[in-house]
Design an enzyme around this catalytic site. Sequence first.
Site, PDB file in Angstrom:
ATOM      1  N   SER A 156       0.842  -1.194   0.000  1.00 30.21           N
ATOM      2  CA  SER A 156       0.000   0.000   0.000  1.00 30.21           C
ATOM      3  C   SER A 156       0.884   1.253   0.000  1.00 30.21           C
ATOM      4  CB  SER A 156      -0.947  -0.044   1.202  1.00 30.21           C
ATOM      5  OG  SER A 156      -1.944   0.949   1.107  1.00 30.21           O
ATOM      6  N   ASP A 321      -8.596  -6.549  -4.961  1.00 33.09           N
ATOM      7  CA  ASP A 321      -8.217  -5.231  -4.439  1.00 33.09           C
ATOM      8  C   ASP A 321      -8.735  -4.153  -5.384  1.00 33.09           C
ATOM      9  OD1 ASP A 321      -7.060  -2.965  -3.420  1.00 33.09           O
ATOM     10  OD2 ASP A 321      -5.001  -3.711  -3.470  1.00 33.09           O
ATOM     11  N   HIS A 354      -8.053  -5.098  -0.488  1.00 40.39           N
ATOM     12  CA  HIS A 354      -6.751  -4.453  -0.312  1.00 40.39           C
ATOM     13  C   HIS A 354      -5.989  -5.026   0.882  1.00 40.39           C
ATOM     14  CE1 HIS A 354      -3.716  -1.426  -0.708  1.00 40.39           C
ATOM     15  NE2 HIS A 354      -3.967  -0.900   0.472  1.00 40.39           N
TER      16      HIS A 354
END
Length: 377
Positions: A156, A321, A354
């Site tokens: 991320s 995601d 995610h």
Amino acid sequence: MSTQDSDSIGIVSARRAHFDTPLSLKSGAVLDSYELVYETYGELNADRSNAVLICHALSGNHHVAGVYADNPKNTGWWNNMIGPGKPVDTRKFFVIGINNLGGCHGSTGPISINDKTGKRFGPDFPLVTTADWAKTYVRFADQFSIDCFAAVIGGSLGGMSAMQLALDAPERVRHAIVVAASARLTAQNIAFNDVARQAILTDPDFHDGDYYSHGTHPRRGLRLARMLGHITYLSDDSMASKFGRELRNGSLAFNYDVEFQIESYLHHQGDKFADLFDANTYLLMTKALDYFDPAQDYDGNLSAAFARAQADFLVLSFTSDWRFSPERSRDIVKALLDNKLNVSYAEIPSSYGHDSFLMQDDYYHQLIRAYMNNIAL
């Protein structure tokens, strides 16, 4: 996790690194000095060639693996990834976790005391970017006499930080592992971040960011921001599988109380986060996400931006995601290939959205294990 497990880091402790050389930030602001809190796992080898830097995401910190003696339930956020015999094997690598500048877990940030005023920085703490963090990573490495990281790894926002370091200090990174990241936020992602910020900024307890001196904390706003963010970290399938339309008490109450299990879960996550995180740091971290765009200085040409890179890359994405979709990872891969860099890519089947990059998944972990095993020291 038992501290007696053979693949456990076991008991760890945080340390503090102090830097007196002024740090010029991308915003134009200058920090005369600052501190970074960090943890290390494994042993630095004689030629200092086995150092691995872990870059954390928005709500992460330096506590990447292991447990604390006085709080054994506080397990590192990537404990399933790092340890003896784990994908990032601490028998081979010296692993470093740093709480980013601007964080709220010990590194200099909004909750720190400003030596010039004797009060907390609060809203006066300057905005920081991934480029600023890259500078601090290099200075940290210099303090350890680490000329080059064997690998820099992040998921991320951490993946963006890993890319930034590989671009800004290419001679300091041999391998970069970028997981569930993007080379720039989409308009939708910027919009999510703005709504989260507005929840905090409009909280009556925010007091223009100077809530410390008012003895308050914008808990309601931070709670809502986390609830919104958490929705985007999950997938529709994972929410349906885990919660569905299940009611807490088995029947409709016909009021506005929390009735569905998914509501209860989000409220719990929001409450827990609001008790642990600083609102000014949350605002700062979301802006770092928004501002990350290495192609900005290259007329939007990502391939031109990546011409600076020298490292080998492993890029990983997850099928479910939708916050940082596989398409965004493929953009990164294309830019790397355009520059004839060595890059491996995998799109990992997952239903967890995610947050998949934090999960225990055999295929995902095997990919990282195999890549790390092939790094020559």
